[in-house]
Scaffold this active site. Structure first.
Site, PDB file in Angstrom:
ATOM      1  N   GLU A   1      66.980   7.846  60.224  1.00 53.02           N
ATOM      2  CA  GLU A   1      66.016   7.274  61.184  1.00 53.02           C
ATOM      3  C   GLU A   1      64.639   7.892  60.932  1.00 53.02           C
ATOM      4  O   GLU A   1      64.507   9.105  60.782  1.00 53.02           O
ATOM      5  CB  GLU A   1      66.518   7.547  62.616  1.00 53.02           C
TER       6      GLU A   1
ATOM      7  N   ARG B   1      53.269  -5.918  79.114  1.00 55.92           N
ATOM      8  CA  ARG B   1      54.516  -5.473  79.738  1.00 55.92           C
ATOM      9  C   ARG B   1      54.174  -4.451  80.812  1.00 55.92           C
ATOM     10  O   ARG B   1      53.465  -3.489  80.571  1.00 55.92           O
ATOM     11  CB  ARG B   1      55.444  -4.856  78.690  1.00 55.92           C
TER      12      ARG B   1
ATOM     13  N   ASP C   1      66.851  -7.150  63.778  1.00 55.13           N
ATOM     14  CA  ASP C   1      65.484  -7.636  63.572  1.00 55.13           C
ATOM     15  C   ASP C   1      65.076  -7.560  62.107  1.00 55.13           C
ATOM     16  O   ASP C   1      64.213  -8.322  61.659  1.00 55.13           O
ATOM     17  CB  ASP C   1      64.493  -6.836  64.428  1.00 55.13           C
TER      18      ASP C   1
HETATM   19  C1  LIG Z   1      58.667  -8.262  74.503  1.00 60.01           C
HETATM   20  C2  LIG Z   1      60.083  -8.291  74.003  1.00 60.01           C
HETATM   21  C3  LIG Z   1      61.128  -8.519  74.905  1.00 60.01           C
HETATM   22  C4  LIG Z   1      62.465  -8.597  74.453  1.00 60.01           C
HETATM   23  N1  LIG Z   1      63.450  -8.848  75.347  1.00 60.01           N
HETATM   24  C5  LIG Z   1      64.731  -8.988  74.923  1.00 60.01           C
HETATM   25  C6  LIG Z   1      65.789  -9.262  75.849  1.00 60.01           C
HETATM   26  O1  LIG Z   1      65.591  -9.355  77.055  1.00 60.01           O
HETATM   27  N2  LIG Z   1      67.051  -9.412  75.351  1.00 60.01           N
HETATM   28  C7  LIG Z   1      67.339  -9.289  74.021  1.00 60.01           C
HETATM   29  O2  LIG Z   1      68.522  -9.443  73.646  1.00 60.01           O
HETATM   30  N3  LIG Z   1      66.347  -9.011  73.121  1.00 60.01           N
HETATM   31  C8  LIG Z   1      65.065  -8.858  73.537  1.00 60.01           C
HETATM   32  N4  LIG Z   1      64.077  -8.569  72.634  1.00 60.01           N
HETATM   33  C9  LIG Z   1      64.421  -8.399  71.215  1.00 60.01           C
HETATM   34  C10 LIG Z   1      64.965  -7.003  70.959  1.00 60.01           C
HETATM   35  O3  LIG Z   1      64.079  -6.043  71.473  1.00 60.01           O
HETATM   36  C11 LIG Z   1      65.154  -6.761  69.451  1.00 60.01           C
HETATM   37  O4  LIG Z   1      65.852  -7.844  68.884  1.00 60.01           O
HETATM   38  C12 LIG Z   1      65.969  -5.489  69.197  1.00 60.01           C
HETATM   39  O5  LIG Z   1      65.467  -4.387  69.906  1.00 60.01           O
HETATM   40  C13 LIG Z   1      65.967  -5.169  67.687  1.00 60.01           C
HETATM   41  O6  LIG Z   1      66.727  -4.022  67.460  1.00 60.01           O
HETATM   42  P1  LIG Z   1      66.848  -3.429  65.997  1.00 60.01           P
HETATM   43  O7  LIG Z   1      67.717  -2.213  66.142  1.00 60.01           O
HETATM   44  O8  LIG Z   1      67.255  -4.468  65.017  1.00 60.01           O
HETATM   45  O9  LIG Z   1      65.377  -3.000  65.599  1.00 60.01           O
HETATM   46  P2  LIG Z   1      64.430  -1.879  66.288  1.00 60.01           P
HETATM   47  O10 LIG Z   1      64.709  -1.742  67.731  1.00 60.01           O
HETATM   48  O11 LIG Z   1      63.045  -2.191  65.856  1.00 60.01           O
HETATM   49  O12 LIG Z   1      64.911  -0.529  65.605  1.00 60.01           O
HETATM   50  C14 LIG Z   1      64.567  -0.204  64.289  1.00 60.01           C
HETATM   51  C15 LIG Z   1      64.747   1.298  64.076  1.00 60.01           C
HETATM   52  O13 LIG Z   1      64.529   1.589  62.704  1.00 60.01           O
HETATM   53  C16 LIG Z   1      63.620   2.677  62.561  1.00 60.01           C
HETATM   54  N5  LIG Z   1      62.913   2.461  61.312  1.00 60.01           N
HETATM   55  C17 LIG Z   1      61.936   1.548  61.036  1.00 60.01           C
HETATM   56  N6  LIG Z   1      61.568   1.623  59.747  1.00 60.01           N
HETATM   57  C18 LIG Z   1      62.324   2.600  59.174  1.00 60.01           C
HETATM   58  C19 LIG Z   1      62.419   3.130  57.865  1.00 60.01           C
HETATM   59  N7  LIG Z   1      61.647   2.665  56.866  1.00 60.01           N
HETATM   60  N8  LIG Z   1      63.314   4.125  57.626  1.00 60.01           N
HETATM   61  C20 LIG Z   1      64.111   4.602  58.629  1.00 60.01           C
HETATM   62  N9  LIG Z   1      64.067   4.125  59.902  1.00 60.01           N
HETATM   63  C21 LIG Z   1      63.189   3.135  60.163  1.00 60.01           C
HETATM   64  C22 LIG Z   1      62.727   2.597  63.789  1.00 60.01           C
HETATM   65  O14 LIG Z   1      62.147   3.851  64.084  1.00 60.01           O
HETATM   66  C23 LIG Z   1      63.732   2.131  64.861  1.00 60.01           C
HETATM   67  O15 LIG Z   1      64.383   3.214  65.457  1.00 60.01           O
HETATM   68  C24 LIG Z   1      62.742  -8.439  73.060  1.00 60.01           C
HETATM   69  C25 LIG Z   1      61.704  -8.191  72.160  1.00 60.01           C
HETATM   70  C26 LIG Z   1      60.395  -8.103  72.608  1.00 60.01           C
HETATM   71  C27 LIG Z   1      59.286  -7.830  71.610  1.00 60.01           C
END
Ligand SMILES: Cc1cc2nc3c(=O)[nH]c(=O)nc-3n(C[C@H](O)[C@H](O)[C@H](O)COP(=O)(O)OP(=O)(O)OC[C@H]3O[C@@H](n4cnc5c(N)ncnc54)[C@H](O)[C@@H]3O)c2cc1C
Length: 441
Positions: free
Chosen positions: A39, A211, A327
């Site tokens: 991370e 927000r 994402d």
């Molecule tokens: C305004 C808003 C409201 C939302 N509301 C909802 C909702 O109500 N319900 C819902 O289901 N979804 C919602 N979403 C979508 C949801 O937030 C995302 O789909 C979800 O959080 C993505 O999770 P993730 O773990 O894939 O990515 P992230 O949460 O972005 O996590 C990525 C992780 O990787 C780490 N990282 C990044 N680059 C690197 C690297 N090069 N090397 C090592 N680590 C790295 C980061 O530090 C982070 O910890 C919302 C999004 C937004 C913007």
């Protein structure tokens, strides 16, 4: 499920510990797989805002590990009113100052509910950071390495060799498979497609959001308990505001979206500071109760640019022994409230595949990732496009829909049905069957 003895003859590296990386790590670790998390940040953490989950996501939590579901229940907040326990959102006209009988809407009056979308669980919102804090207890200390920002991956010279991950602190580490859970600006995605590929980069949806968190007590005093204690979607021209209770009902989470033709100045930063005055200016002319609500936000706010992967969807979720989920693979605008839910679905399916009987050695991983791509890409990329469309419906700007509430309601119900009315266990079973067919062929 096994928890100590490693059941397979390979190691997996997860890049990123957000909702995708954490749920996947838990699901894999408790199935006895050898997993390490890298991370970029210096600790587990999430930006403190509300996120809500639909029934498909809750099913997926249980498949990842019962503890994920228990963490969710521990921190989840539902609508306060007993009559609204199955309500996902109440939809209202937040712009016009008239009620449905034509009379004028007074400052302390809420508009009539235009329609209501229900589901089996109602509204279930969690505070991201608290949810993550609860989940982290399910992972052993030492499984995650912090301050490790991935910047490159070197492919092995032969089919069974180790992949080498390179980090910005100059260190590197070896593994048999890399799963990119590194979010919308994924470095793993850039490794897969190259910095010059349009698929490597997200694009601006021309919507941004403020927000805010408001004390429920203040909101009740200002606009009454129905709107202050339950989930509402306030629609209007070129903007929409959603409000739902978080923090066991102590706080009302507010997300106020605007559509703009302007570009986002700096795509390397997805947020910028704003002031309450900007918010009030953006919603000038909306109904009086909205003005009262917005004035309850803190003076200093953030604006979030809404980017997604809808313009140039990735052609595949994997290449060789490198895969992307969450994402990193299918970042979506938040208008279906399902991006994180789809992350957890993906964790459940990928973990079921990797833990399945026929997957034993490094040479099986490629087919696992190909199966994952085959069973997940269409559904996840559909969400990205559908979310854009439904966001425009809330703002009365979707072609052929406009401000027709009957059509908007129908569109939400059809699309929300595709998202929520699924059997995630069956999805996992079918993925494993697909893998078995693939390898026996
Ligand atoms: C305004 C808003 C409201 C939302 N509301 C909802 C909702 O109500 N319900 C819902 O289901 N979804 C919602 N979403 C979508 C949801 O937030 C995302 O789909 C979800 O959080 C993505 O999770 P993730 O773990 O894939 O990515 P992230 O949460 O972005 O996590 C990525 C992780 O990787 C780490 N990282 C990044 N680059 C690197 C690297 N090069 N090397 C090592 N680590 C790295 C980061 O530090 C982070 O910890 C919302 C999004 C937004 C913007």
């Amino acid at each position: 499920m096994v928890s100590n003895e490693m059941s397979k003859n390979f190691e997996i590296a997860i890049i990123g510990a957000g909702i995708s990386g954490t749920t996947l790590a838990i699901a894999l670790h408790h199935r006895g797989l050898n997993v390490t998390v890298y991370e970029a940040a210096h600790a587990f953490g999430e930006i403190g805002a509300g996120v809500s989950f639909s029934p498909n996501a809750v099913q997926a939590m249980k498949i990842c590990h019962d503890g994920v579901y228990e963490a969710f229940e521990e921190v989840c907040t539902r609508n306060k009113w007993s009559s609204k326990q199955k309500v996902w959102f109440n939809y209202v006209d937040g712009y016009n100052k008239t009620k449905s009988d034509g009379s004028e809407l007074k400052a302390d009056e809420q508009p009539d509910i235009a329609f209501t979308i229900h589901n089996s669980l109602g509204q279930t919102a969690v505070h991201r950071a608290r949810f993550l804090d609860e989940m982290v207890h399910l992972l052993p200390k030492g499984i995650a390495h912090f301050g490790k920002r991935l910047c490159g991956i070197t492919e092995p010279a032969n089919d069974e060799g180790k992949l080498v991950m390179h980090f910005t602190d100059g260190t590197s580490a070896e593994t048999d498979a890399v799963i990119g859970c590194d979010g919308i600006k994924s470095a793993v995605r850039r490794c897969l497609f190259g910095e010059d590929s349009p698929s490597a980069w997200p694009s601006y949806t021309h919507k941004y959001a403020y927000r805010g968190l408001i004390s429920t007590r203040d909101a009740v005093a200002a606009i009454g308990s129905e709107v202050a204690e339950n989930s509402f979607m306030h629609m209007g021209p070129n903007g929409h505001i959603l409000t739902f209770p978080v923090d066991k009902g102590e706080t009302l989470n507010l997300v106020a979206f605007r559509t703009t033709s302007a570009n986002w100045e700096d795509p390397s930063r997805l947020t910028k500071p704003a002031h309450q005055d900007d918010l009030l200016r953006d919603f000038e002319g909306w109904a009086p109760y909205i003005q009262k609500l917005l004035k309850l936000t803190k003076p200093d706010l953030d604006i979030w640019a809404i980017f997604d992967l809808g313009n140039n969807p990735v052609p595949t979720f994997c290449k060789g022994r490198v895969c992307i989920i969450g994402d990193a693979a299918h970042a979506t605008s938040p208008h279906h409230g399902s991006g994180a839910g789809f992350c957890i679905e993906s964790s459940a399916i990928l973990a079921s595949l990797l833990a399945s009987d026929k997957v034993q050695t490094v040479s099986d991983i490629r087919a696992v990732f190909e199966t994952f791509d085959a069973v997940r890409r269409e559904r996840c990329q559909w969400l990205v496009q559908s979310s854009r469309f439904i966001g425009d419906c809330y703002e009365w700007r979707a072609d052929g829909v406009g401000k027709d509430f009957e059509i908007i309601e129908r569109e939400i119900n059809v699309r929300y049905g595709i998202i929520a009315n699924v059997d995630v266990e069956k999805m996992c079973r079918e993925a494993v069957e697909d893998f078995n067919k693939r390898v026996s062929a």
